[in-house]
Design an enzyme around this catalytic site. Structure first.
Site, PDB file in Angstrom:
ATOM      1  N   HIS A 119      37.912  22.046  34.804  1.00 56.40           N
ATOM      2  CA  HIS A 119      37.497  22.408  36.160  1.00 56.40           C
ATOM      3  C   HIS A 119      37.264  21.185  37.043  1.00 56.40           C
ATOM      4  O   HIS A 119      37.203  21.316  38.265  1.00 56.40           O
ATOM      5  CB  HIS A 119      36.247  23.301  36.133  1.00 56.40           C
ATOM      6  CG  HIS A 119      34.993  22.632  35.683  1.00 56.40           C
ATOM      7  ND1 HIS A 119      34.483  22.765  34.412  1.00 56.40           N
ATOM      8  CD2 HIS A 119      34.121  21.826  36.339  1.00 56.40           C
ATOM      9  CE1 HIS A 119      33.358  22.084  34.317  1.00 56.40           C
ATOM     10  NE2 HIS A 119      33.113  21.495  35.474  1.00 56.40           N
ATOM     11  N   ASP A 173      38.522  24.856  28.766  1.00 50.52           N
ATOM     12  CA  ASP A 173      37.977  24.073  29.878  1.00 50.52           C
ATOM     13  C   ASP A 173      38.020  22.581  29.572  1.00 50.52           C
ATOM     14  O   ASP A 173      37.079  21.841  29.856  1.00 50.52           O
ATOM     15  CB  ASP A 173      36.547  24.500  30.231  1.00 50.52           C
ATOM     16  CG  ASP A 173      36.073  23.908  31.562  1.00 50.52           C
ATOM     17  OD1 ASP A 173      36.927  23.616  32.418  1.00 50.52           O
ATOM     18  OD2 ASP A 173      34.855  23.697  31.727  1.00 50.52           O
ATOM     19  N   GLY A 224      28.081  16.671  38.285  1.00 51.34           N
ATOM     20  CA  GLY A 224      28.669  15.334  38.143  1.00 51.34           C
ATOM     21  C   GLY A 224      28.724  14.893  36.702  1.00 51.34           C
ATOM     22  O   GLY A 224      29.477  13.992  36.344  1.00 51.34           O
ATOM     23  N   ASN A 225      27.903  15.539  35.840  1.00 52.36           N
ATOM     24  CA  ASN A 225      27.932  15.248  34.413  1.00 52.36           C
ATOM     25  C   ASN A 225      29.085  15.948  33.699  1.00 52.36           C
ATOM     26  O   ASN A 225      29.382  15.634  32.538  1.00 52.36           O
ATOM     27  CB  ASN A 225      26.632  15.678  33.726  1.00 52.36           C
ATOM     28  CG  ASN A 225      25.565  14.609  33.755  1.00 52.36           C
ATOM     29  OD1 ASN A 225      24.513  14.789  34.341  1.00 52.36           O
ATOM     30  ND2 ASN A 225      25.836  13.479  33.102  1.00 52.36           N
ATOM     31  N   SER A 226      29.709  16.917  34.350  1.00 47.67           N
ATOM     32  CA  SER A 226      30.783  17.668  33.712  1.00 47.67           C
ATOM     33  C   SER A 226      31.866  16.728  33.204  1.00 47.67           C
ATOM     34  O   SER A 226      32.378  15.890  33.955  1.00 47.67           O
ATOM     35  CB  SER A 226      31.403  18.661  34.698  1.00 47.67           C
ATOM     36  OG  SER A 226      30.539  19.724  34.950  1.00 47.67           O
ATOM     37  N   GLY A 263      46.643  37.582  16.049  1.00 47.14           N
ATOM     38  CA  GLY A 263      47.467  38.783  15.970  1.00 47.14           C
ATOM     39  C   GLY A 263      46.735  40.000  15.448  1.00 47.14           C
ATOM     40  O   GLY A 263      47.335  40.858  14.784  1.00 47.14           O
TER      41      GLY A 263
END
Length: 462
Positions: free
Chosen positions: A103, A133, A207-209, A265
């Site tokens: 993101h 992500d 901002g730490n992401s 599956g």
């Protein structure tokens, strides 16, 4: 006399309190800090700046004939605007491979990475994995080597372990916060397809992401990805993607531009108390196999509907999300052992990890012309597409995989994941059917679509 009694009471309480605490016994203990760990890990944590151009909304006067008569096309002409985002990243290879959150760089036109020593590099996006992500970048360099963080085995992380979060919160500069591992195997966070996170109380802020969560030895135990907050700041509940999942994605980036995960599956579900009791189990641990595709690895290994999977390679399976996490960390070609409960009998099966078949071929196409679907990207549904888009087992037909901005498809309200069933009386079995149906001129369009299991029938004007 009362004063003397109070003094004695305070003295006794102070003495007991002091005796219950262990005082530092050496200069080294007095000066104990995490500085050594930070010096080892911090140089490998970077700032990630992404930039993209976003189409501005058209002016309400763009198509007004009165204004066009006087101003031509100059009035209200929309210009694209620049949108920037900031996150953090972690160098995980000396060659300059950086991992961050998907993101952070989603739809970016360009990405710039700033090192801890303020050096700047352009970066190429070599892999995007929205399901986890995570994204993997490669620094554009002239052959330099970089300090990088080693991976820890995140499956061995325990509640109470030291955790340091390193990143660039609010863009103020590299910041280190400390805490502990508050929980492992945290699910129902709602961030990615693989709902399995390490929770920490180390302060994590916007901002730490994409930043690092490291252990006391400076090894990567997770990539910070989200916080639980009502104010926008840290409330001591942060989540990190486990390092073993990160390592799996980085390994895929080194050999290609997508993550090829083994195919389950099968339709599976977590056990609840009622199901567990009906099966004679003391606790609702494990997963129930409700159905299996006859080409799936589970079916090929001999696992049947109604079986309960209790462990994978000796690791107890807690629930469906835990199973998908463990399975997703395996590679195609691996072999695993599943522990099964069937008719109160415990047994083990060896399962070969296989990729989902592309049958029928997806044959991706974008519809043009004046149909309601114009601007939609469509593809045939195969087991591989079912796995990628998390569709129900047994889904068939043609699915919308993307929609162009300002297209007919967007205007008519189509959504990614819609399965087109009928156009008029024509059943849509494959991409060629929908392309042919969309090429016809119609005054009205009678459409039938499957949206998340709900059948929607509608009539729209051409």
């Amino acid at each position: 006399m009362r004063f003397f009694v109070i003094l004695m009471l305070i003295f006794n309480i102070s003495f007991v309190y002091a005796a219950s605490k262990k005082l530092p016994e050496s200069a080294q203990e007095i000066q104990l800090s995490f500085a050594t760990t930070v010096k080892k890990a911090a140089p490998a944590v970077v700032n990630v700046y992404s930039r993209k151009l976003v189409a501005a909304r058209k002016s309400v006067f763009d198509n007004d004939p009165f204004f066009k008569q006087f101003f031509g096309n100059r009035f209200g002409r929309s210009q694209p605007r620049e949108q920037n985002s900031l996150g953090s990243g972690v160098i995980v290879d000396a060659s300059g491979i950086v991992v961050t959150n998907h993101h952070v760089i989603k739809d970016a036109d360009s990405v710039r990475v700033v090192m801890a020593d303020s050096q700047e590099y352009e970066a190429e996006i070599i892999l995007e994995d929205e399901r986890s992500d995570l994204a993997v970048l490669k620094l554009v360099t002239k052959g330099e080597t970089f300090t990088h963080i080693e991976f820890a085995d995140s499956d061995k992380v325990e509640v109470g372990d030291l955790a340091l979060a390193i990143g660039n919160p609010f863009g103020v500069g590299q910041t280190v916060t400390s805490g502990i591992v508050s929980a492992v195997a945290r699910t129902n966070v709602g961030i990615s397809d693989f709902q399995f996170f390490i929770q920490t109380d180390a302060a994590i802020n916007p901002g730490n992401s994409g930043g690092a969560l490291v252990d006391s030895l400076g090894r990567l135990i997770g990539v910070n990805t989200a916080i639980f907050t009502r104010s926008g700041g840290s409330n001591g509940i942060g989540f990190a993607i486990p390092a073993n999942m990160v390592k799996r994605v980085v390994s895929s980036a080194k050999i290609g531009n997508r993550v090829l995960r083994p195919w389950i599956g099968a339709q599976i579900q977590s056990l609840n108390v009622e199901i567990a009791l009906s099966l004679g189990l003391e606790r609702p641990d494990g997963i129930l196999v409700r159905a299996a595709h006859r080409d799936s690895p589970l079916y090929a290994a001999g696992i049947k509907r109604g079986d309960v999977i209790s462990a994978m390679d000796g690791i107890s399976v807690k629930n469906e999300k835990h199973f998908r996490y463990l399975w997703g960390n395996k590679q195609i070609g691996d072999s695993i052992t599943l522990s099964i409960l069937r008719d109160e009998q415990r047994m083990e099966y060896d399962v070969a990890m296989l990729g989902a078949p592309e049958e029928p071929p997806r044959r991706t196409a974008i519809i043009d012309g004046n149909a309601p679907f114009t601007g939609a990207e469509i593809m045939n549904i195969s087991p591989a597409v079912i796995e990628e888009m998390s569709l129900p087992l047994g889904s068939v037909g043609v699915i919308i995989s993307d929609i162009n901005i300002n297209s007919n498809a967007q205007a008519y309200g189509f959504e990614i994941g819609d399965i087109i069933l009928y156009v008029g009386e024509v059943e849509i079995k494959e991409v060629a059917d929908l392309l042919q149906a969309s090429a016809t001129n119609r005054q009205t369009w009678r459409l039938s679509i499957n949206r998340g299991g709900r059948i929607i029938n509608s009539i729209v004007n051409g």
